[in-house]
Design a protein around this motif. Structure first.
Motif, PDB file in Angstrom:
ATOM      1  N   ARG A  76      -0.973  -7.917  15.282  1.00 36.41           N
ATOM      2  CA  ARG A  76      -2.180  -7.398  14.648  1.00 36.41           C
ATOM      3  C   ARG A  76      -3.143  -8.548  14.381  1.00 36.41           C
ATOM      4  NH1 ARG A  76      -3.441  -6.521   9.070  1.00 36.41           N
ATOM      5  NH2 ARG A  76      -5.012  -4.879   8.775  1.00 36.41           N
ATOM      6  N   ASP A  77      -4.416  -8.356  14.729  1.00 31.82           N
ATOM      7  CA  ASP A  77      -5.405  -9.426  14.605  1.00 31.82           C
ATOM      8  C   ASP A  77      -5.567  -9.918  13.177  1.00 31.82           C
ATOM      9  OD1 ASP A  77      -5.881  -9.330  17.299  1.00 31.82           O
ATOM     10  OD2 ASP A  77      -7.695  -8.104  17.151  1.00 31.82           O
ATOM     11  N   LEU A  78      -5.451  -9.010  12.205  1.00 27.52           N
ATOM     12  CA  LEU A  78      -5.693  -9.374  10.816  1.00 27.52           C
ATOM     13  C   LEU A  78      -4.429  -9.791  10.064  1.00 27.52           C
ATOM     14  CD1 LEU A  78      -8.345  -6.698   9.773  1.00 27.52           C
ATOM     15  CD2 LEU A  78      -8.710  -9.142  10.152  1.00 27.52           C
ATOM     16  N   ASP A  79      -3.315  -9.936  10.763  1.00 29.77           N
ATOM     17  CA  ASP A  79      -2.099 -10.446  10.135  1.00 29.77           C
ATOM     18  C   ASP A  79      -2.016 -11.951  10.362  1.00 29.77           C
ATOM     19  OD1 ASP A  79      -1.302  -8.018   9.192  1.00 29.77           O
ATOM     20  OD2 ASP A  79       0.115  -7.603  10.795  1.00 29.77           O
ATOM     21  N   VAL A  80      -1.838 -12.697   9.282  1.00 32.35           N
ATOM     22  CA  VAL A  80      -1.711 -14.158   9.383  1.00 32.35           C
ATOM     23  C   VAL A  80      -0.577 -14.613   8.473  1.00 32.35           C
ATOM     24  CG1 VAL A  80      -4.055 -14.756  10.075  1.00 32.35           C
ATOM     25  CG2 VAL A  80      -3.548 -14.403   7.661  1.00 32.35           C
ATOM     26  N   ALA A  81       0.070 -15.698   8.869  1.00 29.00           N
ATOM     27  CA  ALA A  81       1.160 -16.273   8.084  1.00 29.00           C
ATOM     28  C   ALA A  81       0.962 -17.772   7.995  1.00 29.00           C
ATOM     29  CB  ALA A  81       2.510 -15.948   8.723  1.00 29.00           C
ATOM     30  N   GLY A 103       0.038 -12.137   3.984  1.00 27.83           N
ATOM     31  CA  GLY A 103      -1.100 -12.303   4.870  1.00 27.83           C
ATOM     32  C   GLY A 103      -1.500 -11.054   5.634  1.00 27.83           C
ATOM     33  N   SER A 104      -1.127  -9.879   5.123  1.00 23.58           N
ATOM     34  CA  SER A 104      -1.542  -8.624   5.766  1.00 23.58           C
ATOM     35  C   SER A 104      -2.936  -8.272   5.249  1.00 23.58           C
ATOM     36  CB  SER A 104      -0.548  -7.504   5.452  1.00 23.58           C
ATOM     37  OG  SER A 104      -0.925  -6.310   6.097  1.00 23.58           O
ATOM     38  N   ILE A 105      -3.956  -8.709   5.981  1.00 21.41           N
ATOM     39  CA  ILE A 105      -5.343  -8.582   5.529  1.00 21.41           C
ATOM     40  C   ILE A 105      -5.919  -7.228   5.954  1.00 21.41           C
ATOM     41  CG2 ILE A 105      -7.655  -9.564   5.750  1.00 21.41           C
ATOM     42  CD1 ILE A 105      -6.342 -12.271   6.246  1.00 21.41           C
ATOM     43  N   THR A 106      -6.676  -6.639   5.059  1.00 21.51           N
ATOM     44  CA  THR A 106      -7.412  -5.416   5.364  1.00 21.51           C
ATOM     45  C   THR A 106      -8.885  -5.643   5.043  1.00 21.51           C
ATOM     46  OG1 THR A 106      -6.966  -4.527   3.142  1.00 21.51           O
ATOM     47  CG2 THR A 106      -5.428  -3.918   4.902  1.00 21.51           C
ATOM     48  N   LEU A 107      -9.739  -4.784   5.580  1.00 23.87           N
ATOM     49  CA  LEU A 107     -11.183  -4.888   5.359  1.00 23.87           C
ATOM     50  C   LEU A 107     -11.675  -3.709   4.539  1.00 23.87           C
ATOM     51  CD1 LEU A 107     -12.442  -5.970   8.911  1.00 23.87           C
ATOM     52  CD2 LEU A 107     -11.979  -7.428   6.921  1.00 23.87           C
ATOM     53  N   ASP A 108     -12.439  -4.010   3.482  1.00 27.63           N
ATOM     54  CA  ASP A 108     -13.077  -2.960   2.701  1.00 27.63           C
ATOM     55  C   ASP A 108     -14.253  -2.374   3.482  1.00 27.63           C
ATOM     56  OD1 ASP A 108     -11.293  -3.338   0.710  1.00 27.63           O
ATOM     57  OD2 ASP A 108     -12.666  -4.338  -0.684  1.00 27.63           O
ATOM     58  N   ALA A 109     -14.863  -1.354   2.908  1.00 26.29           N
ATOM     59  CA  ALA A 109     -15.993  -0.699   3.575  1.00 26.29           C
ATOM     60  C   ALA A 109     -17.151  -1.653   3.825  1.00 26.29           C
ATOM     61  CB  ALA A 109     -16.467   0.493   2.737  1.00 26.29           C
ATOM     62  N   HIS A 132     -18.415  -6.536  13.710  1.00 23.55           N
ATOM     63  CA  HIS A 132     -17.741  -7.271  14.772  1.00 23.55           C
ATOM     64  C   HIS A 132     -16.872  -6.321  15.584  1.00 23.55           C
ATOM     65  CE1 HIS A 132     -14.970  -7.078  11.356  1.00 23.55           C
ATOM     66  NE2 HIS A 132     -14.016  -7.052  12.269  1.00 23.55           N
ATOM     67  N   SER A 133     -16.491  -6.797  16.752  1.00 15.05           N
ATOM     68  CA  SER A 133     -15.574  -6.025  17.594  1.00 15.05           C
ATOM     69  C   SER A 133     -14.198  -6.675  17.688  1.00 15.05           C
ATOM     70  CB  SER A 133     -16.155  -5.868  19.006  1.00 15.05           C
ATOM     71  OG  SER A 133     -16.421  -7.142  19.578  1.00 15.05           O
ATOM     72  N   ARG A 134     -14.098  -7.957  17.275  1.00 16.20           N
ATOM     73  CA  ARG A 134     -12.821  -8.661  17.327  1.00 16.20           C
ATOM     74  C   ARG A 134     -12.830  -9.812  16.333  1.00 16.20           C
ATOM     75  NH1 ARG A 134     -10.226 -12.469  21.032  1.00 16.20           N
ATOM     76  NH2 ARG A 134     -12.213 -12.692  22.161  1.00 16.20           N
ATOM     77  N   VAL A 135     -11.636 -10.117  15.803  1.00 16.01           N
ATOM     78  CA  VAL A 135     -11.483 -11.207  14.838  1.00 16.01           C
ATOM     79  C   VAL A 135     -10.389 -12.139  15.335  1.00 16.01           C
ATOM     80  CG1 VAL A 135     -10.953 -11.848  12.453  1.00 16.01           C
ATOM     81  CG2 VAL A 135     -12.147  -9.712  12.932  1.00 16.01           C
ATOM     82  N   GLU A 136     -10.622 -13.453  15.164  1.00 17.98           N
ATOM     83  CA  GLU A 136      -9.602 -14.443  15.513  1.00 17.98           C
ATOM     84  C   GLU A 136      -9.464 -15.453  14.380  1.00 17.98           C
ATOM     85  OE1 GLU A 136     -10.413 -16.435  19.155  1.00 17.98           O
ATOM     86  OE2 GLU A 136      -9.818 -14.735  20.421  1.00 17.98           O
ATOM     87  N   PHE A 137      -8.241 -15.922  14.162  1.00 14.44           N
ATOM     88  CA  PHE A 137      -7.980 -16.972  13.187  1.00 14.44           C
ATOM     89  C   PHE A 137      -7.530 -18.228  13.915  1.00 14.44           C
ATOM     90  CE2 PHE A 137      -7.451 -13.095  10.777  1.00 14.44           C
ATOM     91  CZ  PHE A 137      -8.023 -13.401   9.554  1.00 14.44           C
ATOM     92  N   GLY A 138      -8.151 -19.357  13.595  1.00 10.32           N
ATOM     93  CA  GLY A 138      -7.703 -20.630  14.124  1.00 10.32           C
ATOM     94  C   GLY A 138      -6.530 -21.150  13.310  1.00 10.32           C
ATOM     95  N   MET A 139      -5.817 -22.126  13.842  1.00  7.73           N
ATOM     96  CA  MET A 139      -4.662 -22.671  13.143  1.00  7.73           C
ATOM     97  C   MET A 139      -5.065 -23.331  11.823  1.00  7.73           C
ATOM     98  SD  MET A 139      -2.245 -24.256  16.167  1.00  7.73           S
ATOM     99  CE  MET A 139      -0.998 -24.685  14.957  1.00  7.73           C
ATOM    100  N   ASP A 140      -6.316 -23.792  11.741  1.00  4.85           N
ATOM    101  CA  ASP A 140      -6.779 -24.422  10.501  1.00  4.85           C
ATOM    102  C   ASP A 140      -7.381 -23.423   9.522  1.00  4.85           C
ATOM    103  OD1 ASP A 140      -9.031 -23.771  11.919  1.00  4.85           O
ATOM    104  OD2 ASP A 140     -10.030 -25.718  11.662  1.00  4.85           O
TER     105      ASP A 140
END
Length: 242
Positions: A76-81, A103-109, A132-140
């Motif tokens: 999932r794109d919005l899951d980060v650890a 790190g299970s991120i959700t987006l409000d309205a 947006h149409s897509r989200v990415e997290f960098g290692m930093d």
């Protein structure tokens, strides 16, 4: 005899509170990012004149087990650890700052990024993503989005990632981690994240059950000390009464 009662009483109370700590750990064995609590205690001299030989056990502020939990791939794109040591920063209901490994991120309205209902913090406060149409997290911890209809990724913010020893943290009434000194932690550029993963709880069911059984035996010992003290008092009364 009464010195023994002080020891038994505070020891029994300590065992009871320790059981509560371990019961809470077991209840959160499946809570993502949960950090087990460790109960700490020290000896305490009883205040007052003539009580120098009376000591009890005193529960200290609980410490945090900083051992890492198991990472699970979600895709999932919005899951980060967090990879290694470190914590995410979130804003509490009162406007303060707290820390978590969840790190299970959700987006409000309105596009605000939240974890368990709390806004996750970036460099300038709560992070709010534009359309947006897509989200990415960098290692930093950098956050990039792809605008609707666009091709290129654009950096919009960066997660506030902090680090601290387990002894420097405690849990607030909501179970979130906070600094013992009450001050916000500074961002640590060495903390890294892994996108598409979630970290499980670091609670070990075996260790917690062994600790509970040990505390049960300790409580039984304290009760036997009460009984021994009672018998000693009865014997003393008989001697005094002739």
């Amino acid at each position: 005899m009464d010195a023994l009662i002080y020891t038994a009483l505070t020891g029994a109370e300590l065992a009871l509170r320790g059981q509560q700590v371990h019961a809470n750990n077991l209840a959160n064995i499946d809570t993502a990012g949960f950090r087990a609590t460790m109960a700490l205690a020290t000896t305490q001299a009883m205040p007052g004149y003539g009580y120098d030989d009376r000591h009890g056990a005193k529960m200290q502020a609980d410490a945090i087990n900083s051992k890492a939990g198991t990472l699970k791939s979600t895709g999932r794109d919005l899951d980060v650890a967090i990879g290694g040591n470190g914590y995410f920063a979130v804003q509490t209901a009162g406007g303060g700052e707290a820390y978590t490994r969840a790190g299970s991120i959700t987006l409000d309205a309105d596009g605000t990024m939240t974890v368990n209902g709390l806004p996750i913090l970036g460099g300038g406060g709560p992070i709010r993503l534009p359309a947006h149409s897509r989200v990415e997290f960098g290692m930093d911890g950098t956050i990039s989005i792809q605008p609707p209809g666009g091709q290129n990724m654009t950096v919009v913010d960066k997660l506030k990632l902090v680090n601290a020893e387990g002894s420097e943290l405690t849990k607030n009434a909501s179970g979130l981690l906070v600094a013992r000194n009450g001050q916000p932690l500074q961002a640590d550029p060495n903390v890294q994240v892994r996108s598409g993963f979630l970290e499980g709880s670091n609670v070990s069911a075996v260790e917690e059950m062994v600790a509970v059984m040990s505390l049960n035996r300790t409580f039984d010992v304290q009760m036997k000390m009460f009984q021994a003290s009672d018998k000693m008092a009865e014997a003393g009364n008989r001697l005094v009464g002739g």
